[in-house]
Design an enzyme around this catalytic site. Structure first.
Site, PDB file in Angstrom:
ATOM      1  N   GLU A   1       6.963  -7.470  -2.635  1.00 19.95           N
ATOM      2  CA  GLU A   1       5.673  -8.052  -2.590  1.00 19.95           C
ATOM      3  C   GLU A   1       5.452  -8.158  -1.015  1.00 19.95           C
ATOM      4  O   GLU A   1       4.456  -8.158  -0.738  1.00 19.95           O
ATOM      5  CB  GLU A   1       5.962  -9.401  -2.964  1.00 19.95           C
ATOM      6  CG  GLU A   1       4.555 -10.543  -2.913  1.00 19.95           C
ATOM      7  CD  GLU A   1       4.919 -11.577  -3.492  1.00 19.95           C
ATOM      8  OE1 GLU A   1       4.080 -12.587  -3.495  1.00 19.95           O
ATOM      9  OE2 GLU A   1       6.168 -12.260  -3.789  1.00 19.95           O
ATOM     10  N   HIS A   2       6.578  -8.536  -0.132  1.00 19.50           N
ATOM     11  CA  HIS A   2       6.442  -9.056   1.392  1.00 19.50           C
ATOM     12  C   HIS A   2       7.549  -7.756   1.833  1.00 19.50           C
ATOM     13  O   HIS A   2       8.680  -7.948   1.303  1.00 19.50           O
ATOM     14  CB  HIS A   2       6.548 -10.169   1.380  1.00 19.50           C
ATOM     15  CG  HIS A   2       5.792 -11.429   0.921  1.00 19.50           C
ATOM     16  ND1 HIS A   2       6.243 -11.993  -0.153  1.00 19.50           N
ATOM     17  CD2 HIS A   2       4.536 -11.611   1.200  1.00 19.50           C
ATOM     18  CE1 HIS A   2       5.220 -12.812  -0.458  1.00 19.50           C
ATOM     19  NE2 HIS A   2       4.327 -12.616   0.379  1.00 19.50           N
TER      20      HIS A   2
END
EC number: 1.1.1.23
Length: 429
Positions: free
Chosen positions: A324-325
């Site tokens: 996601e990040h």
């Protein structure tokens, strides 16, 4: 937090196990969600009242938040909060405005007109969590792209608390331009938005983060309405070389770990000394975190530091994870950007920490999780529009290509398709 010095495949296997551990979905939860959705579909407001009392412990006569309540909310928030919210709004709008696209009109010289019309969705529902933490930033991130797209009606749902709704949420909703707000949460709120009740209007699309029940409810109603994505637990991967700052890296890992116990925080580094420093820093910083219990459980269950021989291998491993990040704490992070194939959002260098993207910079923080960054994208203006193609042919233009259409239709055994062309030229069989 475990430090792992293993080869690529073993590291990848371990990461997959961590992710599976973080994404365990009990069958009992799925069954419960299915039952809630069905009951709301059948009993509507009666079911909403039942589940609100059961799960939130409150009885609400009118689930809609009044205009007066929304106006009064500004009295209970700090001026510094409002200033920060306005700065975030400005940046989110300036970033997402560049995503807007125009309809397409293509006219050829042979009497052919083709094109694509882009129109906003009529109405959407935004879910805003109200559990262990309150997220005014999520209001801005979900609502502002929809407003830029031209969505006519935006409905927000958020779980009630004993004293009502957090005024910071109401202020954010007002600033973003939400049209209606309802005090309802959980799977029952998703079902209400999907099917409509006496109190809550049916919408065309549901967006916004939530807990496991909310995620599974969105999956359950997908097809009845559209959804943004089925979000799993928060996750972050930090790639670091010997230039990495252990304090920064530890803080950034914990920024995701504090979301919930199922969050995943992984550091991939080429330097074992840095790995040891990061491990110590995490322990030190946990001692003073207000949400340390949640963060510690997340780190213990789903956190790891992987030692790899090169940044190239670190990037390969990250691409397999599709996080996601992704943060790059390395020399020349911009040069590595071309080798990042799969990540929801990428943060370059020590002064672009993940919370910058969560709150203020402008790019959306609604991101694909659980490896879905391989094929999903961050929430954008595109998520709130739909496209229709159109075409117009003159008689002569159709005459020029009719034999091709008839050939293809007959080859597929769809003779009525062929006849629909032939009949226009007196050639029907």
């Amino acid at each position: 937090m475990e430090i792992v010095c293993e080869d690529f495949q073993k590291a990848l296997t371990k990461i997959k196990l961590l992710r599976e551990n973080a994404n365990i979905i009990e069958e009992t939860v799925q069954r419960s969600v299915r039952e809630i959705v069905q009951n709301v579909r059948e009993s509507r407001d009666e079911a909403l009242s039942f589940y609100t009392k059961k799960f939130d412990g409150v009885e609400i006569k009118d689930v809609r938040v009044s205009e007066e309540e929304i106006k009064q909310a500004s009295m209970f928030v700090e001026s510094s909060f409002l200033e920060a919210l306005q700065e975030a709004k400005k940046n989110i709008i300036s970033y997402h405005e560049k995503q807007k696209r125009q309809s397409m009109f293509d006219c050829t010289s042979k009497g052919i007109i083709r094109g694509q019309i882009i129109r906003p969705l009529e109405n959407i529902g935004v879910y805003v969590p109200g559990g262990t933490a309150s997220y005014p930033s999520s209001v801005l991130m979900n609502v502002l792209p929809a407003k830029l797209a031209g969505v006519k009606k935006i409905v927000m749902v958020t779980p009630p608390r004993a004293g009502g709704i957090d005024p910071h949420i109401l202020v954010a909703a007002s600033l973003a331009g939400v049209d209606e707000i309802y005090m309802i949460g959980g799977a029952q709120a998703i079902a209400a938005l999907a099917y409509g009740t006496e109190s809550i209007p049916k919408v065309d699309k549901i967006v916004g983060p939530g807990n496991l029940y909310v995620a599974l409810a969105k999956r359950e109603v997908y097809g009845i309405v559209n959804i943004d994505m089925i979000a799993g637990p928060s996750e972050i991967v930090v790639i670091a070389d010997e230039t990495g700052n252990a304090k920064y890296i530890a803080a950034d890992l914990l920024s995701q770990a504090e979301h919930d116990e199922r969050a995943t925080a992984i550091c991939i580094t080429t330097n074992i000394e840095l790995a040891k420093e990061v491990e110590k820093e995490i322990e030190r910083q946990l001692e003073t975190l207000p949400r340390s219990e949640i963060a510690r459980e997340s780190i213990n269950r789903n956190g790891a530091i992987f030692i790899v021989p090169s940044i190239d291998e670190a990037l390969q491993l990250s691409n397999e994870i599709a996080p996601e990040h992704l943060e790059l704490h390395i020399k020349e992070p911009m040069n590595a950007l071309a080798y990042v194939k799969h990540a929801g959002s990428i943060f370059l260098g020590p002064y672009a920490p993940e919370p910058l993207g969560d709150y203020l910079a402008g790019p959306n923080h609604v991101l694909p999780t659980s490896g879905t960054a391989r094929f999903f994208s961050p929430l954008s203006v595109d998520d709130f529009v739909k496209k229709s193609s159109f075409l117009s042919y003159t008689e002569g233009a159709l005459r020029d290509v009719k034999h091709h259409i008839v050939e293809l239709a007959n080859k597929e055994g769809l003779h009525a398709h062929a006849r629909a062309i032939q009949i226009r030229f007196g050639e029907e069989e």
